[in-house]
Design a protein around this motif. Structure first.
Motif, mmCIF file in Angstrom:
data_model
loop_
_atom_site.group_PDB
_atom_site.id
_atom_site.type_symbol
_atom_site.label_atom_id
_atom_site.label_comp_id
_atom_site.label_asym_id
_atom_site.label_seq_id
_atom_site.Cartn_x
_atom_site.Cartn_y
_atom_site.Cartn_z
ATOM 1 N N MET A 1 0.857 -1.198 0.000
ATOM 2 C CA MET A 1 0.000 0.000 0.000
ATOM 3 C C MET A 1 0.884 1.236 0.000
ATOM 4 S SD MET A 1 -2.947 1.154 2.719
ATOM 5 C CE MET A 1 -3.795 -0.402 2.601
ATOM 6 N N GLY A 2 0.566 2.215 -0.882
ATOM 7 C CA GLY A 2 1.363 3.423 -0.989
ATOM 8 C C GLY A 2 1.215 4.329 0.219
ATOM 9 N N SER A 63 -9.364 3.831 0.798
ATOM 10 C CA SER A 63 -7.907 3.941 0.804
ATOM 11 C C SER A 63 -7.235 2.660 1.292
ATOM 12 C CB SER A 63 -7.477 5.122 1.681
ATOM 13 O OG SER A 63 -7.937 4.947 3.016
ATOM 14 N N CYS A 64 -7.809 2.037 2.328
ATOM 15 C CA CYS A 64 -7.178 0.843 2.900
ATOM 16 C C CYS A 64 -7.326 -0.374 1.990
ATOM 17 C CB CYS A 64 -7.766 0.544 4.275
ATOM 18 S SG CYS A 64 -7.309 1.755 5.533
ATOM 19 N N PHE A 65 -8.477 -0.485 1.321
ATOM 20 C CA PHE A 65 -8.736 -1.645 0.470
ATOM 21 C C PHE A 65 -8.665 -1.305 -1.024
ATOM 22 C CE2 PHE A 65 -10.824 -2.432 4.523
ATOM 23 C CZ PHE A 65 -10.348 -3.699 4.838
ATOM 24 N N ARG A 66 -8.257 -0.092 -1.313
ATOM 25 C CA ARG A 66 -8.062 0.376 -2.684
ATOM 26 C C ARG A 66 -9.315 0.161 -3.537
ATOM 27 N NH1 ARG A 66 -1.768 -0.227 -4.474
ATOM 28 N NH2 ARG A 66 -0.885 0.615 -2.540
ATOM 29 N N VAL A 67 -10.449 0.613 -3.001
ATOM 30 C CA VAL A 67 -11.718 0.555 -3.729
ATOM 31 C C VAL A 67 -11.885 1.900 -4.426
ATOM 32 C CG1 VAL A 67 -14.200 0.154 -3.561
ATOM 33 C CG2 VAL A 67 -12.634 -0.989 -1.972
ATOM 34 N N SER A 68 -11.635 1.920 -5.701
ATOM 35 C CA SER A 68 -11.557 3.199 -6.409
ATOM 36 C C SER A 68 -12.887 3.942 -6.444
ATOM 37 C CB SER A 68 -11.039 2.980 -7.841
ATOM 38 O OG SER A 68 -11.913 2.129 -8.551
ATOM 39 N N TRP A 69 -14.013 3.219 -6.576
ATOM 40 C CA TRP A 69 -15.296 3.932 -6.667
ATOM 41 C C TRP A 69 -15.658 4.591 -5.348
ATOM 42 C CZ3 TRP A 69 -19.514 2.592 -3.682
ATOM 43 C CH2 TRP A 69 -19.491 1.328 -3.084
ATOM 44 N N TRP A 72 -13.590 7.647 -5.230
ATOM 45 C CA TRP A 72 -14.136 8.661 -6.123
ATOM 46 C C TRP A 72 -15.261 9.420 -5.440
ATOM 47 C CZ3 TRP A 72 -18.676 10.228 -8.298
ATOM 48 C CH2 TRP A 72 -18.581 11.094 -9.380
ATOM 49 N N ILE A 73 -16.170 8.700 -4.751
ATOM 50 C CA ILE A 73 -17.263 9.340 -4.006
ATOM 51 C C ILE A 73 -16.697 10.223 -2.901
ATOM 52 C CG2 ILE A 73 -19.208 8.918 -2.454
ATOM 53 C CD1 ILE A 73 -19.792 6.387 -4.050
ATOM 54 N N TYR A 74 -15.709 9.694 -2.195
ATOM 55 C CA TYR A 74 -15.069 10.448 -1.105
ATOM 56 C C TYR A 74 -14.466 11.752 -1.626
ATOM 57 C CZ TYR A 74 -11.241 11.656 2.066
ATOM 58 O OH TYR A 74 -10.361 12.326 2.872
ATOM 59 N N LEU A 75 -13.744 11.673 -2.728
ATOM 60 C CA LEU A 75 -13.102 12.871 -3.278
ATOM 61 C C LEU A 75 -14.128 13.860 -3.808
ATOM 62 C CD1 LEU A 75 -10.077 11.250 -5.152
ATOM 63 C CD2 LEU A 75 -10.012 12.596 -3.041
ATOM 64 N N CYS A 249 -6.369 12.172 -3.606
ATOM 65 C CA CYS A 249 -6.222 12.062 -5.067
ATOM 66 C C CYS A 249 -5.099 11.088 -5.418
ATOM 67 C CB CYS A 249 -5.943 13.431 -5.676
ATOM 68 S SG CYS A 249 -7.372 14.528 -5.705
ATOM 69 N N CYS A 250 -4.011 11.143 -4.656
ATOM 70 C CA CYS A 250 -2.913 10.204 -4.896
ATOM 71 C C CYS A 250 -3.347 8.773 -4.595
ATOM 72 C CB CYS A 250 -1.702 10.577 -4.030
ATOM 73 S SG CYS A 250 -0.941 12.156 -4.465
ATOM 74 N N ALA A 251 -4.110 8.597 -3.498
ATOM 75 C CA ALA A 251 -4.610 7.266 -3.147
ATOM 76 C C ALA A 251 -5.550 6.746 -4.230
ATOM 77 C CB ALA A 251 -5.316 7.321 -1.798
ATOM 78 N N PHE A 252 -6.379 7.633 -4.773
ATOM 79 C CA PHE A 252 -7.299 7.233 -5.841
ATOM 80 C C PHE A 252 -6.528 6.808 -7.085
ATOM 81 C CE2 PHE A 252 -9.811 8.561 -9.604
ATOM 82 C CZ PHE A 252 -10.869 7.672 -9.462
ATOM 83 N N ARG A 253 -5.483 7.537 -7.410
ATOM 84 C CA ARG A 253 -4.664 7.194 -8.563
ATOM 85 C C ARG A 253 -3.997 5.835 -8.368
ATOM 86 N NH1 ARG A 253 0.195 11.103 -9.416
ATOM 87 N NH2 ARG A 253 0.845 9.919 -7.575
ATOM 88 N N ASN A 254 -3.526 5.573 -7.146
ATOM 89 C CA ASN A 254 -2.911 4.278 -6.855
ATOM 90 C C ASN A 254 -3.921 3.143 -6.984
ATOM 91 O OD1 ASN A 254 -0.490 5.548 -6.312
ATOM 92 N ND2 ASN A 254 -0.799 5.575 -4.083
ATOM 93 N N ALA A 255 -5.154 3.394 -6.487
ATOM 94 C CA ALA A 255 -6.192 2.362 -6.554
ATOM 95 C C ALA A 255 -6.555 2.059 -8.004
ATOM 96 C CB ALA A 255 -7.421 2.805 -5.771
ATOM 97 N N ARG A 256 -6.678 3.103 -8.821
ATOM 98 C CA ARG A 256 -7.007 2.892 -10.227
ATOM 99 C C ARG A 256 -5.870 2.134 -10.947
ATOM 100 N NH1 ARG A 256 -10.949 6.003 -12.653
ATOM 101 N NH2 ARG A 256 -10.403 4.721 -14.464
ATOM 102 N N ARG A 257 -4.643 2.447 -10.616
ATOM 103 C CA ARG A 257 -3.499 1.781 -11.234
ATOM 104 C C ARG A 257 -3.475 0.303 -10.865
ATOM 105 N NH1 ARG A 257 1.842 3.873 -8.916
ATOM 106 N NH2 ARG A 257 1.041 2.592 -7.217
#
Length: 268
Positions: A1-2, A63-69, A72-75, A249-257
């Motif tokens: 995890m980043g 963020s902890c489980f890298r659930v991007s959607w 996205w809602i959080y952001l 935003c960085c966490a979201f990018r990591n999850a999407r990657r």
């Protein structure tokens, strides 16, 4: 995890923990108090607590489980919150840039005039429904109860450093020329027309000057000071939210990657 995911998780865990006592405070208010003031407060307190809880939970899980959607809602909600906070802070400074007490010769306290405050605030306290609720709050708080004991003589009362509420709501305006009996009881003068508030004064403990424009001005002076403090705190919170949003935003990018590479893995 980043690192960004760790930071987002920690930040949201802290706000998640903060939401629980906020909700608890709202429930406590609803069960322990039945006055108009407390009923007015309990709803917003619970709503704010639930909102913080839901948003923080989405950010923490995302963020902890890298659930991007979820991220996205959080952001998205965080962005709206940042914009609303910025708008409110600007608005708070705009509507509180007018208003101040007027010093009186030979008096320790100041008096407040309704026309000195912003038109927007003035309209709020002139509204009958709003003012009836505020009067109920003033009566519940017993803002004038201790004045007789604190200032037993006219000289002591004249030298008193009264709060805006005490000055505006607990005594008639000095211009009325009323004769002092005690801090909350005054004898009407022969010609009380120097101020329209002179006719609104009543010696009854639950009325006093609660219908006076000076009382409305005293309330607005309190609001003006409180909103200024809140606006300063909002600036600090705004900076915190911008940092949290950037990390998110960085966490979201990591999850999407991670999702992208996970989907590509079977075809390697």
């Amino acid at each position: 995890m980043g690192l960004s995911n760790y930071l987002t998780g920690i930040l949201n865990f802290l706000t998640l923990a903060l939401a629980i006592p906020v909700i608890g405070a709202g429930i406590w208010l609803s069960q322990r108090h039945d006055t108009v003031c407390m009923r007015f407060l309990q709803g917003p307190v619970i709503a704010i607590g639930v909102f913080i809880l839901v948003v923080s939970l989405a950010g923490f899980i995302g963020s902890c489980f890298r659930v991007s959607w979820l991220l996205w809602i959080y952001l998205f909600v965080m962005f709206l919150l940042i914009m609303l906070l910025l708008a409110f802070t600007i608005f708070a400074f705009a509507v509180t840039n007018r208003g101040a007490g007027h010093a009186l010769s030979g008096k320790g306290y100041k008096e407040y005039r309704l026309g000195d405050y912003s038109t927007w605030l003035e309209r709020r306290v002139k509204n009958t429904g709003n003012w009836n609720k505020i009067k109920s709050c003033l009566a519940d708080a017993k803002v004038c109860r201790d004045l007789d004991n604190e200032y037993p003589t006219e000289a002591a009362f004249s030298a008193a450093r009264l709060t805006p509420l005490e000055s505006g709501c607990c005594k008639p305006p000095t211009a009325c020329g009323f004769v002092y009996q005690n801090a909350t009881s005054w004898i009407n003068s022969a010609s009380p027309a120097a101020d329209t508030d002179c006719f609104a004064w009543n010696n009854a403990a639950d009325r006093l000057c609660f219908d006076c424009n000076s009382c409305r001005a005293g309330v607005l002076e309190n609001i003006r000071k409180d909103w200024r403090k809140v606006a300063i705190i909002n600036i600090i919170v705004f900076v915190f939210l911008v940092v949290a949003y950037s990390v998110g935003c960085c966490a979201f990018r990591n999850a999407r990657r991670d999702e992208y590479f996970s989907n590509k893995a079977p075809y390697r």
